[in-house]
Enzyme design. Structure first.
Site, short mmCIF file in Angstrom:
data_model
loop_
_atom_site.label_atom_id
_atom_site.label_comp_id
_atom_site.label_asym_id
_atom_site.label_seq_id
_atom_site.Cartn_x
_atom_site.Cartn_y
_atom_site.Cartn_z
N LYS A 1 -16.95 -3.24 -3.92
CA LYS A 1 -16.74 -3.38 -5.35
C LYS A 1 -16.51 -4.67 -5.87
O LYS A 1 -17.16 -5.35 -6.93
CB LYS A 1 -15.80 -2.46 -5.90
CG LYS A 1 -16.44 -0.74 -5.86
CD LYS A 1 -15.58 0.13 -6.24
CE LYS A 1 -14.42 0.27 -5.05
NZ LYS A 1 -13.73 1.74 -5.20
N ASP B 1 -20.58 3.59 -2.69
CA ASP B 1 -19.06 3.80 -2.74
C ASP B 1 -18.63 5.08 -3.47
O ASP B 1 -17.87 5.65 -3.26
CB ASP B 1 -18.38 2.62 -3.26
CG ASP B 1 -16.81 3.08 -3.22
OD1 ASP B 1 -16.19 3.15 -2.06
OD2 ASP B 1 -16.19 3.06 -4.15
N ARG C 1 -15.10 11.36 1.00
CA ARG C 1 -13.93 11.06 1.75
C ARG C 1 -12.48 11.66 1.15
O ARG C 1 -11.88 12.08 2.07
CB ARG C 1 -13.74 9.67 1.70
CG ARG C 1 -14.61 8.73 2.59
CD ARG C 1 -14.45 7.27 2.37
NE ARG C 1 -13.09 6.74 2.38
CZ ARG C 1 -12.67 5.69 1.83
NH1 ARG C 1 -13.18 5.08 1.11
NH2 ARG C 1 -11.46 5.29 2.10
N HIS D 1 -6.90 -7.34 -6.77
CA HIS D 1 -6.90 -5.65 -6.82
C HIS D 1 -5.64 -5.19 -6.10
O HIS D 1 -5.36 -5.45 -5.03
CB HIS D 1 -8.39 -5.52 -5.87
CG HIS D 1 -8.65 -4.07 -5.81
ND1 HIS D 1 -9.36 -3.30 -6.79
CD2 HIS D 1 -8.27 -3.23 -4.79
CE1 HIS D 1 -9.39 -2.26 -6.29
NE2 HIS D 1 -8.73 -1.99 -5.14
N SER E 1 -15.15 0.02 1.06
CA SER E 1 -15.01 0.72 -0.28
C SER E 1 -14.40 -0.30 -1.36
O SER E 1 -15.05 -0.60 -2.26
CB SER E 1 -14.00 1.69 -0.15
OG SER E 1 -13.74 2.37 -1.41
N1 URA Z 1 -9.30 2.25 -3.23
C1 URA Z 1 -10.77 2.10 -3.30
O1 URA Z 1 -11.44 1.74 -4.02
N2 URA Z 1 -11.21 2.63 -2.20
C2 URA Z 1 -10.44 3.12 -0.98
O2 URA Z 1 -11.04 3.51 -0.04
C3 URA Z 1 -9.16 3.25 -1.06
C4 URA Z 1 -8.66 2.81 -2.29
CA CA Z 2 -6.41 0.43 -9.11
#
Ligand code: URA
Ligand code: CA
Length: 435
Positions: free
Chosen positions: A188, A162, A169, A83, A184
């Site tokens: 995921k 999220d 946010r 990621h 966050s």
């Molecule tokens: N990417 C995300 O999925 N969440 C965040 O808080 C920042 C970047």
């Molecule tokens: Ca990305």
């Protein structure tokens, strides 16, 4: 609501929230029983007063379990994911996922769309004619079992808390908080069912965190919290003081990934991809050391097996695998426009975010969620950090179509470069490795 104000007050006073408090907050975000203004107030209190590791683990797990969870246990072997916190010209997934799969990793990856000035793997994949990223859960799992790799969009409702919190946010200046970013991203990944995850945390002028030190702190926090959730996490902190590859734009980035996997292109994109791949193999337990992993990845790259794996994945997802033999089958922009340097000297700074926004203005990204992306447009870098340049010499080339906003792109690029009389060392490529 009573419960909401109690929890907000507690965090406002800098006290530690209990597991039950955090669960109530996440449930309130998921089922709508907390109002947006209550969620926003709590997000701000968390942003200001922080969270302990215990609170952050609870928040991560509550969010991970706020919706569906994918069960990948029917796939034999180590399931590994990567990621990125978001970059420009950052096509590593299309290079490293097939290479890692060619080395025996099971790459079950759910990717995202572009956000702001950063590109998204799904948008890049969709520039390939016929390519589908909306496979069912069953088909996704079968494909990973059969060929070792699938990259798709989020199918099920993974971590729905999220979605609500991230949207709030974004509009309440509470994005860059360590516990909020950590929960966050990790929630995921955990909901998507992987055993091992390598995080690519960007640092520099095109990164979510403002300084290299903060990027390293984010990477350390995510690895520490991630490893407390029973999965294996590691992180690389990689440089985003310039676009990672030379191409910025969707089909353009697919083209560069194909060029790297064909051995026609090297450079920083190839190097970061290999480093990420090595961490993936080590974190998944498929190699003992990064050196051993790197040697295997290089062998697959040189033998063309990564390119073959990418073609296999494209074919399995309905796309035209011949793009891996001839990238002219990808969408092509109508026109090329050079962007000249305004001074003579050495390139000592680049505003990577402005370069990303310029590509967005040309149509490579969305301004609003409902915008349609033009897969063909973007820009191609002609110069790198540290390079000498003459006034009037092109430092990048725009690839445009009639609907591209060329003036907006030019304006963004006008002050994207710092040109100095003295040369400066190019930034390091990998700022830290956190295992
Ligand atoms: N990417 C995300 O999925 N969440 C965040 O808080 C920042 C970047
Ligand atoms: Ca990305």
């Amino acid at each position: 609501m009573m419960r909401a104000t109690e929890i907000i007050m507690k965090k406002r006073r800098g006290q530690e929230l209990s597991t039950e408090d955090i669960h109530a907050f996440v449930t309130g975000a998921t089922d709508g029983s907390f109002e947006d203004y209550q969620l926003s107030a709590l997000l701000m209190a968390i942003c200001i007063n922080g969270m302990t590791d215990r609170e952050t683990v609870d928040l991560t797990m509550s969010m991970a379990f706020s919706g569906d969870k994918l069960d990948l246990s029917v796939i034999p072997g180590a399931k590994v994911d990567k990621h990125s916190t978001g970059g420009v010209g950052d096509t590593t997934t299309l290079i490293v996922a097939p290479l890692a799969a060619a080395c025996g990793a099971k790459v079950a990856k759910m990717s995202g769309r572009g956000l702001g000035f950063t590109g998204g793997t799904l948008d890049k994949l969709e520039s390939i004619p016929g390519m589908r990223i909306d496979l069912s859960k069953e088909r996704f799992i079968r494909q990973v079992k059969d060929i070792g790799i699938a990259v798709i969009g989020q199918t099920a409702e993974l971590a729905p808390a999220d979605r609500t919190l991230y949207a709030l946010r974004d509009v309440t200046a509470t994005v860059d908080s360590l516990p909020l970013i950590t929960s966050s991203i990790l929630s995921k990944k955990i909901a998507a069912g992987c055993d091992a995850v390598v995080l690519d945390v960007k640092a520099g002028s095109g990164a979510i965190m403002p300084t290299i030190e903060k990027s390293i702190e984010l990477a350390e926090t995510m690895v520490r919290i991630g490893n407390r959730t029973g999965r294996r996490f590691s992180a690389l902190v990689t440089d985003m003081n310039q676009p990672l590859g030379l191409n910025v734009g969707n089909a353009l980035e697919v083209e560069e990934a194909v060029d790297v996997l064909s051995g026609r292109a090297g450079g920083k994109l190839a190097e970061v991809s290999l480093q990420l791949g090595a961490q993936m193999l080590v974190t998944a337990g498929l190699a003992q050391t990064a050196e051993e992993a790197l040697a295997r990845l290089r062998e697959k790259l040189e033998g063309g097996e990564g390119l073959k794996k990418l073609a296999e994945m494209i074919g399995a997802q309905g796309g035209d695998p011949r793009v891996t033999e001839d990238t002219r089958r990808l969408p092509q922009a109508a026109r090329r426009i050079d962007v000249p340097a305004q001074e003579t000297g050495f390139i000592t700074g680049m505003k990577t975010s402005s370069i990303g926004y310029a590509a967005q203005a040309l149509g490579a990204g969305r301004m609003k969620k409902s915008d349609r992306i033009d897969p063909a447009v973007g820009l191609v870098m002609k110069k790198r950090m540290g390079d000498p340049i003459e006034k009037g010499e092109p430092w990048c080339e725009l690839r445009v179509n009639p609907s591209s906003d060329v003036n907006a792109a030019r304006k963004l690029l006008a002050d994207a470069l710092t040109i100095s009389r003295e040369a400066a060392a190019a930034p390091a490529l990998v700022h830290a490795v956190i295992e």
